[in-house]
Design an enzyme around this catalytic site. Sequence first.
Site, PDB file in Angstrom:
ATOM      1  N   SER A 255      39.102  41.131  38.815  1.00  0.00           N
ATOM      2  CA  SER A 255      38.872  40.864  37.528  1.00  0.00           C
ATOM      3  C   SER A 255      37.826  39.867  37.400  1.00  0.00           C
ATOM      4  O   SER A 255      37.605  39.046  38.338  1.00  0.00           O
ATOM      5  CB  SER A 255      39.966  40.577  36.779  1.00  0.00           C
ATOM      6  OG  SER A 255      39.662  39.886  35.564  1.00  0.00           O
TER       7      SER A 255
ATOM      8  N   TYR B  54      47.008  34.707  36.190  1.00  0.00           N
ATOM      9  CA  TYR B  54      46.466  35.971  36.458  1.00  0.00           C
ATOM     10  C   TYR B  54      44.978  35.843  37.214  1.00  0.00           C
ATOM     11  O   TYR B  54      44.563  36.594  38.244  1.00  0.00           O
ATOM     12  CB  TYR B  54      46.268  36.564  34.769  1.00  0.00           C
ATOM     13  CG  TYR B  54      45.392  37.872  35.172  1.00  0.00           C
ATOM     14  CD1 TYR B  54      46.048  38.896  35.549  1.00  0.00           C
ATOM     15  CD2 TYR B  54      44.131  37.908  34.791  1.00  0.00           C
ATOM     16  CE1 TYR B  54      45.143  40.089  35.595  1.00  0.00           C
ATOM     17  CE2 TYR B  54      43.547  39.010  34.797  1.00  0.00           C
ATOM     18  CZ  TYR B  54      43.912  40.058  35.004  1.00  0.00           C
ATOM     19  OH  TYR B  54      43.413  41.363  35.122  1.00  0.00           O
TER      20      TYR B  54
HETATM   21  P1  NAP Z   1      47.685  48.706  32.270  1.00  0.00           P
HETATM   22  O1  NAP Z   1      47.131  49.885  31.521  1.00  0.00           O
HETATM   23  O2  NAP Z   1      48.401  47.640  32.021  1.00  0.00           O
HETATM   24  O3  NAP Z   1      48.408  49.750  33.418  1.00  0.00           O
HETATM   25  C1  NAP Z   1      49.150  48.931  34.581  1.00  0.00           C
HETATM   26  C2  NAP Z   1      49.468  49.893  35.483  1.00  0.00           C
HETATM   27  O4  NAP Z   1      49.957  49.172  36.688  1.00  0.00           O
HETATM   28  C3  NAP Z   1      50.448  50.779  35.314  1.00  0.00           C
HETATM   29  O5  NAP Z   1      50.387  52.232  35.940  1.00  0.00           O
HETATM   30  C4  NAP Z   1      51.863  50.324  35.630  1.00  0.00           C
HETATM   31  O6  NAP Z   1      53.010  51.263  35.918  1.00  0.00           O
HETATM   32  C5  NAP Z   1      51.523  49.629  37.099  1.00  0.00           C
HETATM   33  N1  NAP Z   1      52.170  48.801  37.454  1.00  0.00           N
HETATM   34  C6  NAP Z   1      52.486  47.369  36.700  1.00  0.00           C
HETATM   35  N2  NAP Z   1      53.193  46.552  37.717  1.00  0.00           N
HETATM   36  C7  NAP Z   1      53.312  47.396  38.944  1.00  0.00           C
HETATM   37  C8  NAP Z   1      54.009  47.457  40.203  1.00  0.00           C
HETATM   38  N3  NAP Z   1      54.738  46.428  40.229  1.00  0.00           N
HETATM   39  N4  NAP Z   1      54.261  48.343  41.001  1.00  0.00           N
HETATM   40  C9  NAP Z   1      53.412  49.442  40.743  1.00  0.00           C
HETATM   41  N5  NAP Z   1      52.937  49.751  39.376  1.00  0.00           N
HETATM   42  C10 NAP Z   1      52.828  48.618  38.800  1.00  0.00           C
HETATM   43  O7  NAP Z   1      46.235  47.977  33.171  1.00  0.00           O
HETATM   44  P2  NAP Z   1      44.902  48.159  33.363  1.00  0.00           P
HETATM   45  O8  NAP Z   1      44.407  47.539  32.247  1.00  0.00           O
HETATM   46  O9  NAP Z   1      44.514  49.693  33.588  1.00  0.00           O
HETATM   47  O10 NAP Z   1      44.591  47.408  34.670  1.00  0.00           O
HETATM   48  C11 NAP Z   1      44.350  48.007  35.819  1.00  0.00           C
HETATM   49  C12 NAP Z   1      43.895  46.871  36.929  1.00  0.00           C
HETATM   50  O11 NAP Z   1      42.605  46.286  36.342  1.00  0.00           O
HETATM   51  C13 NAP Z   1      44.552  45.584  36.853  1.00  0.00           C
HETATM   52  O12 NAP Z   1      44.875  45.244  38.124  1.00  0.00           O
HETATM   53  C14 NAP Z   1      44.141  44.600  35.968  1.00  0.00           C
HETATM   54  O13 NAP Z   1      44.377  43.390  36.376  1.00  0.00           O
HETATM   55  C15 NAP Z   1      42.790  45.058  36.239  1.00  0.00           C
HETATM   56  N6  NAP Z   1      41.858  44.591  35.154  1.00  0.00           N
HETATM   57  C16 NAP Z   1      41.707  45.133  33.882  1.00  0.00           C
HETATM   58  C17 NAP Z   1      41.100  44.682  33.005  1.00  0.00           C
HETATM   59  C18 NAP Z   1      41.255  45.126  31.465  1.00  0.00           C
HETATM   60  O14 NAP Z   1      40.581  44.614  30.591  1.00  0.00           O
HETATM   61  N7  NAP Z   1      42.011  45.970  31.292  1.00  0.00           N
HETATM   62  C19 NAP Z   1      40.028  43.794  33.245  1.00  0.00           C
HETATM   63  C20 NAP Z   1      39.973  43.122  34.425  1.00  0.00           C
HETATM   64  C21 NAP Z   1      40.893  43.828  35.334  1.00  0.00           C
HETATM   65  P3  NAP Z   1      53.991  51.593  34.602  1.00  0.00           P
HETATM   66  O15 NAP Z   1      53.297  52.452  33.725  1.00  0.00           O
HETATM   67  O16 NAP Z   1      55.209  52.206  35.119  1.00  0.00           O
HETATM   68  O17 NAP Z   1      54.288  50.323  34.005  1.00  0.00           O
END
Ligand code: NAP
Length: 243
Positions: free
Chosen positions: A138, A152
Amino acid sequence: MNKVAIVTGGSRGIGAATSKLLASQGYAVCINYLARSEDAEKLAAEITADGGKVMTYAADVSEEADVIGLFDAAEKMLGPVTHLVNNAGILFTQSSLVDLSVERFNKVMLTNVTSCFLCSREAVKRMTQGGAIVNVSSVASRTGSPNEYVDYAASKGAMDTLTTGLSLEVADKNIRVNCVRPGFIHTEMHADGGEPGRVERLSPLIPMKRGGEPEEVANAIAWLLSDEASYVTGSFIDLAGGK
Ligand code: NAP
């Protein structure tokens, strides 16, 4: 070599966009998720309807036994794992550091960092013919996320360091390890931080004046995994509209 990819947290948000794109590019994809099986099965059905090869697997990737089970299942169903996206990640409600509990801090580290270590270790052990790994970090690793989620941000800093170190360890084994650093992407994650509209609030402060879409991050991940990036390792692509 058949391309077999595991996408952790592949059922929603950035992971789902990545799973879809990789399947459309001919990868057999293992969609890992934690608990929301309906989302995972819906996505798998969409990919199958489009002619893709896919499986789903529930596993907590912060748990060693679950990770071994995930890799065993993917290998059994799809063949040797050649590509890994360490995407699963969590954050909790916005808070300053002095108000964080040690339980929360440790949970964030386990889910974001230990999972990356465990899955990478399992992948490298099995990628005897080479392969590629992309870590989803991130921009928070650069900004530190003050008064939002320093825990985080610190976990993402650790992912950056894992990327650098592991990429150098396995460079001569034909395994490439790279990293994307998104920011302000439209997913459900911001609701977990207590502010579903966070991307809109911050948009005026982003040089490109808008948030990003999961598909825009997926494009970079897919490129880093692909042979087009065959001489790229230990590299970082920031996807944050210029932030
Ligand atoms: P999201 O929509 O909240 O989805 C999270 C995913 O991770 C879901 O599939 C969830 O499964 C799964 N998950 C959570 N804990 C887990 C565990 N212990 N074991 C296996 N699966 C797990 O997240 P996102 O925004 O797409 O983010 C994806 C990645 O991008 C993350 O690493 C996040 O830090 C990074 N990121 C996101 C942003 C942003 O703006 N969105 C910015 C920077 C970085 P369930 O559906 O079963 O809960």
